[in-house]
Design a protein around this motif. Structure first.
Motif, PDB file in Angstrom:
ATOM      1  N   ASN A  11     -97.311  80.413 125.597  1.00 13.07           N
ATOM      2  CA  ASN A  11     -97.266  79.285 124.662  1.00 13.07           C
ATOM      3  C   ASN A  11     -98.295  79.448 123.543  1.00 13.07           C
ATOM      4  O   ASN A  11     -98.018  79.124 122.388  1.00 13.07           O
ATOM      5  N   MET A  12     -99.471  79.952 123.875  1.00 11.32           N
ATOM      6  CA  MET A  12    -100.499  80.175 122.854  1.00 11.32           C
ATOM      7  C   MET A  12    -100.065  81.263 121.876  1.00 11.32           C
ATOM      8  O   MET A  12    -100.262  81.133 120.671  1.00 11.32           O
ATOM      9  N   LEU A  13     -99.457  82.331 122.383  1.00 18.54           N
ATOM     10  CA  LEU A  13     -98.967  83.394 121.504  1.00 18.54           C
ATOM     11  C   LEU A  13     -97.878  82.877 120.577  1.00 18.54           C
ATOM     12  O   LEU A  13     -97.872  83.175 119.384  1.00 18.54           O
ATOM     13  N   ALA A  14     -96.953  82.095 121.127  1.00 16.37           N
ATOM     14  CA  ALA A  14     -95.885  81.528 120.307  1.00 16.37           C
ATOM     15  C   ALA A  14     -96.468  80.599 119.240  1.00 16.37           C
ATOM     16  O   ALA A  14     -96.034  80.623 118.086  1.00 16.37           O
ATOM     17  N   PHE A  27    -106.629  76.558 117.167  1.00 16.85           N
ATOM     18  CA  PHE A  27    -107.492  77.678 117.491  1.00 16.85           C
ATOM     19  C   PHE A  27    -108.921  77.503 116.965  1.00 16.85           C
ATOM     20  O   PHE A  27    -109.727  78.420 117.061  1.00 16.85           O
ATOM     21  N   SER A  28    -109.242  76.338 116.438  1.00 13.16           N
ATOM     22  CA  SER A  28    -110.530  76.136 115.770  1.00 13.16           C
ATOM     23  C   SER A  28    -111.742  76.365 116.673  1.00 13.16           C
ATOM     24  O   SER A  28    -112.760  76.848 116.212  1.00 13.16           O
ATOM     25  N   GLY A  29    -111.648  76.052 117.927  1.00 14.63           N
ATOM     26  CA  GLY A  29    -112.797  76.219 118.817  1.00 14.63           C
ATOM     27  C   GLY A  29    -112.804  77.526 119.588  1.00 14.63           C
ATOM     28  O   GLY A  29    -113.653  77.723 120.451  1.00 14.63           O
ATOM     29  N   LEU A  30    -111.893  78.429 119.277  1.00 16.39           N
ATOM     30  CA  LEU A  30    -111.764  79.664 120.040  1.00 16.39           C
ATOM     31  C   LEU A  30    -112.362  80.864 119.314  1.00 16.39           C
ATOM     32  O   LEU A  30    -112.495  80.878 118.083  1.00 16.39           O
ATOM     33  N   GLU A  31    -112.695  81.874 120.073  1.00 20.36           N
ATOM     34  CA  GLU A  31    -113.327  83.085 119.536  1.00 20.36           C
ATOM     35  C   GLU A  31    -112.440  83.787 118.507  1.00 20.36           C
ATOM     36  O   GLU A  31    -112.940  84.345 117.534  1.00 20.36           O
ATOM     37  N   ILE A  32    -111.124  83.763 118.698  1.00 16.28           N
ATOM     38  CA  ILE A  32    -110.205  84.442 117.778  1.00 16.28           C
ATOM     39  C   ILE A  32    -110.353  83.922 116.346  1.00 16.28           C
ATOM     40  O   ILE A  32    -110.127  84.634 115.382  1.00 16.28           O
ATOM     41  N   ARG A  33    -110.733  82.693 116.216  1.00 17.14           N
ATOM     42  CA  ARG A  33    -110.885  82.060 114.895  1.00 17.14           C
ATOM     43  C   ARG A  33    -111.945  82.768 114.045  1.00 17.14           C
ATOM     44  O   ARG A  33    -111.877  82.774 112.830  1.00 17.14           O
ATOM     45  N   LYS A  34    -112.900  83.399 114.721  1.00 15.77           N
ATOM     46  CA  LYS A  34    -113.988  84.092 114.029  1.00 15.77           C
ATOM     47  C   LYS A  34    -113.575  85.473 113.528  1.00 15.77           C
ATOM     48  O   LYS A  34    -114.288  86.074 112.735  1.00 15.77           O
TER      49      LYS A  34
END
Length: 54
Positions: A11-14, A27-34
């Motif tokens: 679901n996250m990938l989609a 995704f604002s609080g996740l590491e990928i956002r950086k």
């Protein structure tokens, strides 16, 4: 991953790739956002997501 972990990951990938989502805030609080290329693929593709549990 537990019993529900794979579905959650799918679901996250989609949500990340799908044009049908406006998921930048998700995704604002996740590491990928950086990541420098975070927005490169964000919501750029047509995604077909099928749940096999139903």
């Amino acid at each position: 991953m537990g019993r529900f972990g794979k579905s959650y990951a799918a679901n996250m990938l989609a949500a990340y790739y799908s044009k049908g989502c406006d998921s930048e805030n998700m995704f604002s609080g996740l590491e990928i956002r950086k990541s420098s290329d975070f927005k490169l693929h964000l919501n750029q593709y047509d995604v077909i997501h099928m749940g096999m549990n139903e």
